[in-house]
Design a protein around this motif. Structure first.
Motif, PDB file in Angstrom:
ATOM      1  N   ARG A 166      15.217   2.524  22.175  1.00 40.11           N
ATOM      2  CA  ARG A 166      15.768   2.434  23.382  1.00 40.11           C
ATOM      3  C   ARG A 166      17.374   2.337  22.682  1.00 40.11           C
ATOM      4  O   ARG A 166      18.329   3.202  23.701  1.00 40.11           O
ATOM      5  CB  ARG A 166      15.724   0.895  23.648  1.00 40.11           C
ATOM      6  CG  ARG A 166      16.784   0.547  25.006  1.00 40.11           C
ATOM      7  CD  ARG A 166      16.161  -0.693  25.579  1.00 40.11           C
ATOM      8  NE  ARG A 166      16.654  -1.754  24.414  1.00 40.11           N
ATOM      9  CZ  ARG A 166      16.735  -2.936  24.782  1.00 40.11           C
ATOM     10  NH1 ARG A 166      16.572  -3.609  26.072  1.00 40.11           N
ATOM     11  NH2 ARG A 166      17.160  -3.910  23.881  1.00 40.11           N
ATOM     12  N   ASN A 167      17.868   1.853  21.667  1.00 47.54           N
ATOM     13  CA  ASN A 167      19.148   2.131  21.310  1.00 47.54           C
ATOM     14  C   ASN A 167      19.785   3.328  20.985  1.00 47.54           C
ATOM     15  O   ASN A 167      20.584   3.936  21.346  1.00 47.54           O
ATOM     16  CB  ASN A 167      19.537   0.999  19.760  1.00 47.54           C
ATOM     17  CG  ASN A 167      19.688  -0.363  20.109  1.00 47.54           C
ATOM     18  OD1 ASN A 167      19.456  -0.689  21.249  1.00 47.54           O
ATOM     19  ND2 ASN A 167      19.570  -1.109  19.320  1.00 47.54           N
ATOM     20  N   LYS A 168      18.680   4.161  20.622  1.00 50.54           N
ATOM     21  CA  LYS A 168      19.041   5.719  20.191  1.00 50.54           C
ATOM     22  C   LYS A 168      18.892   6.725  21.583  1.00 50.54           C
ATOM     23  O   LYS A 168      19.292   7.671  21.413  1.00 50.54           O
ATOM     24  CB  LYS A 168      18.057   6.184  19.105  1.00 50.54           C
ATOM     25  CG  LYS A 168      18.441   5.695  17.638  1.00 50.54           C
ATOM     26  CD  LYS A 168      17.280   6.273  16.843  1.00 50.54           C
ATOM     27  CE  LYS A 168      17.388   5.707  15.273  1.00 50.54           C
ATOM     28  NZ  LYS A 168      16.287   6.124  14.663  1.00 50.54           N
ATOM     29  N   GLY A 169      18.216   6.027  22.409  1.00 51.39           N
ATOM     30  CA  GLY A 169      18.039   6.778  23.603  1.00 51.39           C
ATOM     31  C   GLY A 169      17.065   7.987  23.458  1.00 51.39           C
ATOM     32  O   GLY A 169      17.325   8.975  24.051  1.00 51.39           O
ATOM     33  N   VAL A 170      15.964   7.570  22.898  1.00 49.84           N
ATOM     34  CA  VAL A 170      15.000   8.975  22.299  1.00 49.84           C
ATOM     35  C   VAL A 170      13.660   8.333  22.905  1.00 49.84           C
ATOM     36  O   VAL A 170      13.380   6.862  22.891  1.00 49.84           O
ATOM     37  CB  VAL A 170      14.766   9.117  20.947  1.00 49.84           C
ATOM     38  CG1 VAL A 170      16.191   9.629  20.473  1.00 49.84           C
ATOM     39  CG2 VAL A 170      14.507   7.914  20.339  1.00 49.84           C
ATOM     40  N   ASN A 171      12.680   9.206  23.208  1.00 47.99           N
ATOM     41  CA  ASN A 171      11.546   8.665  23.696  1.00 47.99           C
ATOM     42  C   ASN A 171      10.561   8.375  22.869  1.00 47.99           C
ATOM     43  O   ASN A 171      10.840   8.565  21.485  1.00 47.99           O
ATOM     44  CB  ASN A 171      10.581   9.938  24.710  1.00 47.99           C
ATOM     45  CG  ASN A 171      11.767  10.156  25.842  1.00 47.99           C
ATOM     46  OD1 ASN A 171      11.902   9.248  26.344  1.00 47.99           O
ATOM     47  ND2 ASN A 171      11.512  11.628  26.309  1.00 47.99           N
ATOM     48  N   LEU A 172       9.423   7.620  23.239  1.00 42.10           N
ATOM     49  CA  LEU A 172       8.594   7.205  22.247  1.00 42.10           C
ATOM     50  C   LEU A 172       7.234   8.229  22.339  1.00 42.10           C
ATOM     51  O   LEU A 172       7.034   9.011  23.050  1.00 42.10           O
ATOM     52  CB  LEU A 172       7.934   5.694  22.898  1.00 42.10           C
ATOM     53  CG  LEU A 172       8.631   4.889  22.896  1.00 42.10           C
ATOM     54  CD1 LEU A 172       8.198   3.526  23.672  1.00 42.10           C
ATOM     55  CD2 LEU A 172       9.165   4.141  21.581  1.00 42.10           C
ATOM     56  N   PRO A 173       6.502   7.855  20.971  1.00 45.40           N
ATOM     57  CA  PRO A 173       5.553   8.970  20.833  1.00 45.40           C
ATOM     58  C   PRO A 173       4.344   8.616  21.938  1.00 45.40           C
ATOM     59  O   PRO A 173       4.364   7.597  22.661  1.00 45.40           O
ATOM     60  CB  PRO A 173       4.862   8.647  19.692  1.00 45.40           C
ATOM     61  CG  PRO A 173       5.084   7.403  19.108  1.00 45.40           C
ATOM     62  CD  PRO A 173       6.758   7.332  19.961  1.00 45.40           C
ATOM     63  N   ASP A 174       3.571   9.630  22.554  1.00 39.83           N
ATOM     64  CA  ASP A 174       2.427   9.411  23.408  1.00 39.83           C
ATOM     65  C   ASP A 174       1.404   8.332  22.920  1.00 39.83           C
ATOM     66  O   ASP A 174       1.026   8.125  21.762  1.00 39.83           O
ATOM     67  CB  ASP A 174       1.585  10.487  23.691  1.00 39.83           C
ATOM     68  CG  ASP A 174       2.435  11.644  24.273  1.00 39.83           C
ATOM     69  OD1 ASP A 174       3.432  11.360  24.737  1.00 39.83           O
ATOM     70  OD2 ASP A 174       1.929  13.025  23.991  1.00 39.83           O
ATOM     71  N   GLY A 175       1.146   7.386  23.865  1.00 43.88           N
ATOM     72  CA  GLY A 175       0.162   6.328  23.503  1.00 43.88           C
ATOM     73  C   GLY A 175       0.615   5.251  23.224  1.00 43.88           C
ATOM     74  O   GLY A 175       0.127   3.845  23.071  1.00 43.88           O
ATOM     75  N   ALA A 176       2.046   5.127  23.047  1.00 41.61           N
ATOM     76  CA  ALA A 176       2.769   3.688  22.581  1.00 41.61           C
ATOM     77  C   ALA A 176       2.827   2.648  23.561  1.00 41.61           C
ATOM     78  O   ALA A 176       2.496   1.530  23.344  1.00 41.61           O
ATOM     79  CB  ALA A 176       4.127   3.891  22.068  1.00 41.61           C
ATOM     80  N   LEU A 177       3.025   3.083  24.991  1.00 42.15           N
ATOM     81  CA  LEU A 177       3.159   2.052  25.976  1.00 42.15           C
ATOM     82  C   LEU A 177       2.319   2.495  27.167  1.00 42.15           C
ATOM     83  O   LEU A 177       2.061   3.659  27.375  1.00 42.15           O
ATOM     84  CB  LEU A 177       4.562   2.301  26.324  1.00 42.15           C
ATOM     85  CG  LEU A 177       5.719   1.324  25.702  1.00 42.15           C
ATOM     86  CD1 LEU A 177       7.044   1.695  26.383  1.00 42.15           C
ATOM     87  CD2 LEU A 177       5.322  -0.127  25.000  1.00 42.15           C
ATOM     88  N   THR A 178       1.814   1.343  27.821  1.00 37.96           N
ATOM     89  CA  THR A 178       1.255   1.597  29.276  1.00 37.96           C
ATOM     90  C   THR A 178       2.239   0.881  30.255  1.00 37.96           C
ATOM     91  O   THR A 178       2.495  -0.285  30.167  1.00 37.96           O
ATOM     92  CB  THR A 178      -0.110   1.147  29.305  1.00 37.96           C
ATOM     93  OG1 THR A 178      -0.867   1.599  28.411  1.00 37.96           O
ATOM     94  CG2 THR A 178      -0.595   1.115  30.810  1.00 37.96           C
ATOM     95  N   GLY A 179       2.683   1.714  31.219  1.00 37.89           N
ATOM     96  CA  GLY A 179       3.683   1.221  32.238  1.00 37.89           C
ATOM     97  C   GLY A 179       2.855   0.214  33.090  1.00 37.89           C
ATOM     98  O   GLY A 179       1.745  -0.156  33.154  1.00 37.89           O
ATOM     99  N   SER A 180       3.792  -0.497  33.808  1.00 38.29           N
ATOM    100  CA  SER A 180       3.529  -1.666  34.646  1.00 38.29           C
ATOM    101  C   SER A 180       2.563  -1.224  35.803  1.00 38.29           C
ATOM    102  O   SER A 180       1.731  -2.108  36.128  1.00 38.29           O
ATOM    103  CB  SER A 180       4.604  -2.481  35.289  1.00 38.29           C
ATOM    104  OG  SER A 180       5.398  -1.458  36.143  1.00 38.29           O
ATOM    105  N   ASP A 181       2.570   0.240  36.106  1.00 34.37           N
ATOM    106  CA  ASP A 181       1.625   0.585  37.069  1.00 34.37           C
ATOM    107  C   ASP A 181       0.217   0.907  36.571  1.00 34.37           C
ATOM    108  O   ASP A 181      -0.488   1.635  37.049  1.00 34.37           O
ATOM    109  CB  ASP A 181       2.002   1.694  37.732  1.00 34.37           C
ATOM    110  CG  ASP A 181       2.568   3.015  36.986  1.00 34.37           C
ATOM    111  OD1 ASP A 181       2.554   2.646  35.641  1.00 34.37           O
ATOM    112  OD2 ASP A 181       2.986   4.043  37.317  1.00 34.37           O
ATOM    113  N   GLY A 182       0.069   0.890  35.037  1.00 32.82           N
ATOM    114  CA  GLY A 182      -1.337   1.283  34.456  1.00 32.82           C
ATOM    115  C   GLY A 182      -1.135   2.510  33.790  1.00 32.82           C
ATOM    116  O   GLY A 182      -2.180   3.032  33.370  1.00 32.82           O
TER     117      GLY A 182
END
Length: 350
Positions: A199-215
């Motif tokens: 987040r500090n760097k302003g870069v995306n995460l790799p696929d699969g790291a997060l699931t959004g609040s909408d699932g």
């Protein structure tokens, strides 16, 4: 969401001095400020930026909120020749960690094995610090870590609601004739601090790291810090989820600090550590021979990429440390700005 980001390279000694000034200003005695600063910077040196100086603003905020109290010592709630369970009294995880690990190493030195538990303690930092501390004493160790509820960001496999934290596990093995082995990893796909750094760097995460609040999956690190928030996913699907659950039980129920639960607002880590001194009971020459034989055998595997040899646990950290001790620690502009702002708020120079 990528943005243009510049980095500053800072000598590790200079960065340690900056951190020490900040922690002294927030109320730490010099000895404690030195311990906390050294271990945070060490995390950066070995490439674990998620557990390094990016956490300074958070640590200061913990102190301001009363979640962490400077200059505490752990209190034993149970102790015998081989076991000790401690209340960390909301102390800094780094200084409390040194205290309890010193006690555990001494118990293992006399008895061959020891078990140490601690709860109600601040963020324990990079758990590999404690593994390496045992290795320096010639001891094998295993460490299981949880939080008591605040910081629950990880969903169990198959779920879309958080139920526990990143629950790292670290295991270390001395190697008298070579480099020691240090396994140190969160049971989530990424450590939470790595998402903070992204987040500090302003870069995306790799696929699969997060699931959004909408699932649905998301690569945006900001989603973890929004309301409603995304959830982190376990490494290795059900396998990582199972390890996280067992780490929470070991650290929380046996370590004495409690397992993750809702309604907890202050971050408190718990840790259960098992230390083994093979010099007490094992054939030292056999242990050394087998460690060397097996690690050499693993390293000899033909690499998929000839330019990238097979690595053992601890190799990436050693390689990164050599490079960063020589060339400095790279900090993204946001992380460095937040550290500077924290220092200014305490009327110290960064």
């Amino acid at each position: 969401m990528p943005k243009d980001t510049y980095f500053v390279n800072i000598d590790h000694r200079e960065l340690t001095a900056v951190a020490a000034r900040i922690f002294t200003a927030i109320g730490c005695a010099q000895a404690e400020a030195d311990i906390v600063s050294k271990l945070l910077v060490t995390a950066n040196l070995v490439g674990h930026d998620s557990h390094g100086v990016a956490r300074i603003p958070r640590y200061v905020e913990y102190c301001r909120n009363g979640e962490v109290v400077p200059n505490q010592t752990a209190t034993a709630t149970f102790e015998n020749a081989q076991i000790a369970i401690y209340d960390g009294n909301k102390g800094f995880g780094q200084s409390i960690g040194v205290q309890i690990m010193t006690a555990g190493i001494e118990k293992a030195r006399h008895n061959g094995i020891a078990m140490i538990g601690v709860g109600n303690v601040g963020h324990l930092g990079r758990i590999g610090d404690w593994t390496e501390m045992a290795i320096e004493a010639g001891q094998v160790s295993m460490h299981f870590v949880n939080t008591s509820g605040a910081g629950m960001t990880v969903a169990p496999f198959g779920g879309v609601e958080s139920r526990y934290a990143t629950n790292p596990i670290s295991i270390g093995m001395p190697n008298a004739s070579g480099e020691p082995l240090v396994f140190d990893a969160a049971t989530s796909m990424l450590a939470e601090g790595k998402i903070m750094v992204a987040r500090n760097k302003g870069v995306n995460l790799p696929d699969g790291a997060l699931t959004g609040s909408d699932g649905s999956p998301t690569n945006d690190p900001n989603a973890l810090y929004e309301k409603p928030s995304a959830v982190m996913n376990s490494m290795g699907a059900h396998k990582g989820s199972g390890l996280a659950i067992m780490a929470d039980l070991l650290a929380g129920s046996l370590g004495g600090g409690g397992c993750a639960q809702p309604g907890v607002t202050g971050l408190a880590n718990g840790m259960l550590s098992i230390l083994i001194d093979p010099n007490v009971f094992a054939d030292a020459s056999f242990v050394q021979t087998e460690t060397t034989r097996f690690t050499d055998w693993v390293r000899s595997a033909r690499p998929a990429n000839p330019a990238k040899p097979v690595l053992l646990p601890g190799d990436p950290e050693r390689n990164t440390r050599m490079e960063r001790e020589k060339n400095g620690i790279p900090l993204d502009e946001t992380t460095w700005r937040l550290i500077q702002e924290t220092a200014t708020s305490l009327k110290v120079t960064a």
